[in-house]
Design a protein around this motif. Structure first.
Motif, PDB file in Angstrom:
ATOM      1  N   SER A  70       0.823  -1.207   0.000  1.00  0.00           N
ATOM      2  CA  SER A  70       0.000   0.000   0.000  1.00  0.00           C
ATOM      3  C   SER A  70       0.858   1.259   0.000  1.00  0.00           C
ATOM      4  O   SER A  70       0.591   2.202  -0.753  1.00  0.00           O
ATOM      5  N   LEU A  71       1.882   1.289   0.834  1.00  0.00           N
ATOM      6  CA  LEU A  71       2.767   2.451   0.896  1.00  0.00           C
ATOM      7  C   LEU A  71       3.531   2.604  -0.414  1.00  0.00           C
ATOM      8  O   LEU A  71       3.606   3.703  -0.975  1.00  0.00           O
ATOM      9  N   TYR A  72       4.068   1.509  -0.927  1.00  0.00           N
ATOM     10  CA  TYR A  72       4.818   1.589  -2.179  1.00  0.00           C
ATOM     11  C   TYR A  72       3.917   2.086  -3.312  1.00  0.00           C
ATOM     12  O   TYR A  72       4.343   2.893  -4.139  1.00  0.00           O
ATOM     13  N   SER A  73       2.690   1.637  -3.339  1.00  0.00           N
ATOM     14  CA  SER A  73       1.746   2.068  -4.362  1.00  0.00           C
ATOM     15  C   SER A  73       1.542   3.588  -4.313  1.00  0.00           C
ATOM     16  O   SER A  73       1.416   4.245  -5.353  1.00  0.00           O
ATOM     17  N   LYS A  74       1.549   4.146  -3.125  1.00  0.00           N
ATOM     18  CA  LYS A  74       1.414   5.597  -2.974  1.00  0.00           C
ATOM     19  C   LYS A  74       2.619   6.327  -3.550  1.00  0.00           C
ATOM     20  O   LYS A  74       2.480   7.430  -4.074  1.00  0.00           O
ATOM     21  N   TYR A  75       3.800   5.726  -3.463  1.00  0.00           N
ATOM     22  CA  TYR A  75       4.990   6.323  -4.098  1.00  0.00           C
ATOM     23  C   TYR A  75       4.768   6.428  -5.603  1.00  0.00           C
ATOM     24  O   TYR A  75       5.035   7.462  -6.212  1.00  0.00           O
ATOM     25  N   GLU A  76       4.277   5.347  -6.200  1.00  0.00           N
ATOM     26  CA  GLU A  76       4.081   5.329  -7.647  1.00  0.00           C
ATOM     27  C   GLU A  76       2.949   6.254  -8.099  1.00  0.00           C
ATOM     28  O   GLU A  76       2.969   6.740  -9.219  1.00  0.00           O
ATOM     29  N   ARG A  77       1.997   6.476  -7.249  1.00  0.00           N
ATOM     30  CA  ARG A  77       0.899   7.386  -7.596  1.00  0.00           C
ATOM     31  C   ARG A  77       1.256   8.846  -7.319  1.00  0.00           C
ATOM     32  O   ARG A  77       0.475   9.747  -7.621  1.00  0.00           O
ATOM     33  N   GLY A  78       2.413   9.075  -6.728  1.00  0.00           N
ATOM     34  CA  GLY A  78       2.842  10.440  -6.437  1.00  0.00           C
ATOM     35  C   GLY A  78       2.142  11.057  -5.248  1.00  0.00           C
ATOM     36  O   GLY A  78       2.083  12.278  -5.117  1.00  0.00           O
ATOM     37  N   GLU A  79       1.644  10.219  -4.357  1.00  0.00           N
ATOM     38  CA  GLU A  79       0.936  10.716  -3.179  1.00  0.00           C
ATOM     39  C   GLU A  79       1.874  10.985  -2.013  1.00  0.00           C
ATOM     40  O   GLU A  79       1.549  11.789  -1.139  1.00  0.00           O
ATOM     41  N   ILE A  80       3.002  10.292  -1.988  1.00  0.00           N
ATOM     42  CA  ILE A  80       3.966  10.424  -0.893  1.00  0.00           C
ATOM     43  C   ILE A  80       5.357  10.584  -1.483  1.00  0.00           C
ATOM     44  O   ILE A  80       5.727   9.878  -2.422  1.00  0.00           O
ATOM     45  N   GLU A  81       6.137  11.496  -0.912  1.00  0.00           N
ATOM     46  CA  GLU A  81       7.516  11.685  -1.341  1.00  0.00           C
ATOM     47  C   GLU A  81       8.423  10.677  -0.645  1.00  0.00           C
ATOM     48  O   GLU A  81       8.207  10.338   0.515  1.00  0.00           O
ATOM     49  N   LEU A  82       9.425  10.218  -1.359  1.00  0.00           N
ATOM     50  CA  LEU A  82      10.427   9.335  -0.773  1.00  0.00           C
ATOM     51  C   LEU A  82      11.552  10.176  -0.202  1.00  0.00           C
ATOM     52  O   LEU A  82      11.918  11.204  -0.781  1.00  0.00           O
ATOM     53  N   ASP A  83      12.121   9.732   0.921  1.00  0.00           N
ATOM     54  CA  ASP A  83      13.290  10.420   1.436  1.00  0.00           C
ATOM     55  C   ASP A  83      14.524   9.968   0.645  1.00  0.00           C
ATOM     56  O   ASP A  83      14.445   9.054  -0.177  1.00  0.00           O
ATOM     57  N   TYR A  84      15.628  10.629   0.876  1.00  0.00           N
ATOM     58  CA  TYR A  84      16.838  10.370   0.101  1.00  0.00           C
ATOM     59  C   TYR A  84      17.262   8.906   0.181  1.00  0.00           C
ATOM     60  O   TYR A  84      17.598   8.290  -0.829  1.00  0.00           O
ATOM     61  N   ALA A  85      17.215   8.330   1.370  1.00  0.00           N
ATOM     62  CA  ALA A  85      17.645   6.932   1.541  1.00  0.00           C
ATOM     63  C   ALA A  85      16.786   5.985   0.711  1.00  0.00           C
ATOM     64  O   ALA A  85      17.293   5.030   0.116  1.00  0.00           O
ATOM     65  N   LYS A  86      15.499   6.247   0.644  1.00  0.00           N
ATOM     66  CA  LYS A  86      14.605   5.386  -0.146  1.00  0.00           C
ATOM     67  C   LYS A  86      14.852   5.578  -1.643  1.00  0.00           C
ATOM     68  O   LYS A  86      14.778   4.624  -2.414  1.00  0.00           O
ATOM     69  N   ILE A  87      15.147   6.802  -2.064  1.00  0.00           N
ATOM     70  CA  ILE A  87      15.473   7.039  -3.474  1.00  0.00           C
ATOM     71  C   ILE A  87      16.730   6.255  -3.857  1.00  0.00           C
ATOM     72  O   ILE A  87      16.764   5.608  -4.903  1.00  0.00           O
ATOM     73  N   VAL A  88      17.726   6.283  -3.004  1.00  0.00           N
ATOM     74  CA  VAL A  88      18.958   5.529  -3.258  1.00  0.00           C
ATOM     75  C   VAL A  88      18.651   4.039  -3.321  1.00  0.00           C
ATOM     76  O   VAL A  88      19.139   3.332  -4.209  1.00  0.00           O
ATOM     77  N   SER A  89      17.822   3.550  -2.417  1.00  0.00           N
ATOM     78  CA  SER A  89      17.436   2.141  -2.408  1.00  0.00           C
ATOM     79  C   SER A  89      16.734   1.748  -3.710  1.00  0.00           C
ATOM     80  O   SER A  89      17.054   0.722  -4.321  1.00  0.00           O
ATOM     81  N   VAL A  90      15.785   2.578  -4.147  1.00  0.00           N
ATOM     82  CA  VAL A  90      15.064   2.326  -5.399  1.00  0.00           C
ATOM     83  C   VAL A  90      16.052   2.246  -6.562  1.00  0.00           C
ATOM     84  O   VAL A  90      15.968   1.344  -7.402  1.00  0.00           O
ATOM     85  N   CYS A  91      16.970   3.188  -6.608  1.00  0.00           N
ATOM     86  CA  CYS A  91      17.937   3.226  -7.707  1.00  0.00           C
ATOM     87  C   CYS A  91      18.828   1.984  -7.721  1.00  0.00           C
ATOM     88  O   CYS A  91      19.137   1.455  -8.792  1.00  0.00           O
ATOM     89  N   GLN A  92      19.218   1.513  -6.565  1.00  0.00           N
ATOM     90  CA  GLN A  92      20.025   0.297  -6.496  1.00  0.00           C
ATOM     91  C   GLN A  92      19.227  -0.917  -6.955  1.00  0.00           C
ATOM     92  O   GLN A  92      19.735  -1.754  -7.697  1.00  0.00           O
ATOM     93  N   ILE A  93      17.998  -1.016  -6.540  1.00  0.00           N
ATOM     94  CA  ILE A  93      17.143  -2.145  -6.918  1.00  0.00           C
ATOM     95  C   ILE A  93      16.901  -2.157  -8.424  1.00  0.00           C
ATOM     96  O   ILE A  93      16.963  -3.206  -9.069  1.00  0.00           O
ATOM     97  N   LEU A  94      16.625  -0.980  -8.993  1.00  0.00           N
ATOM     98  CA  LEU A  94      16.261  -0.891 -10.406  1.00  0.00           C
ATOM     99  C   LEU A  94      17.474  -0.640 -11.318  1.00  0.00           C
ATOM    100  O   LEU A  94      17.316  -0.578 -12.533  1.00  0.00           O
ATOM    101  N   ASP A  95      18.647  -0.467 -10.721  1.00  0.00           N
ATOM    102  CA  ASP A  95      19.878  -0.207 -11.476  1.00  0.00           C
ATOM    103  C   ASP A  95      19.727   1.031 -12.364  1.00  0.00           C
ATOM    104  O   ASP A  95      19.972   0.991 -13.569  1.00  0.00           O
ATOM    105  N   ILE A  96      19.279   2.121 -11.731  1.00  0.00           N
ATOM    106  CA  ILE A  96      19.106   3.397 -12.415  1.00  0.00           C
ATOM    107  C   ILE A  96      19.711   4.494 -11.555  1.00  0.00           C
ATOM    108  O   ILE A  96      20.165   4.237 -10.435  1.00  0.00           O
ATOM    109  N   THR A  97      19.688   5.729 -12.047  1.00  0.00           N
ATOM    110  CA  THR A  97      20.174   6.870 -11.276  1.00  0.00           C
ATOM    111  C   THR A  97      18.991   7.713 -10.807  1.00  0.00           C
ATOM    112  O   THR A  97      17.898   7.629 -11.386  1.00  0.00           O
TER     113      THR A  97
END
Length: 74
Positions: free
Chosen positions: A34-61
């Protein structure tokens, strides 16, 4: 479109390109589906640590996630 919405849309696009389900992505990030879905819908901002985590998982910048935000509203 807002920065959060563009970010969320890009996040969804990259996740799908990697063939990762919403459930799997949430699990990899140690958040609920549910929380992750809110990230994708643009309802909640991710903090820096979560952005870094996402980038590592998806192999993107972080730039990949904010691509297209030049004309976004705050």
């Amino acid at each position: 479109m807002s920065i959060k919405q563009t970010f969320g849309s890009n996040l969804r696009t990259y996740r799908k390109q990697m063939n990762i389900t919403l459930n799997d992505m949430a699990s990899k990030m140690s958040v609920t589906k549910s929380l992750y879905s809110k990230y994708e819908r643009g309802e909640i901002e991710l903090d820096y640590a979560k952005i870094v985590s996402v980038c590592q998982i998806l192999d993107i910048t972080p730039n990949d996630l904010f691509e297209g935000c030049n004309n976004c509203n705050q």
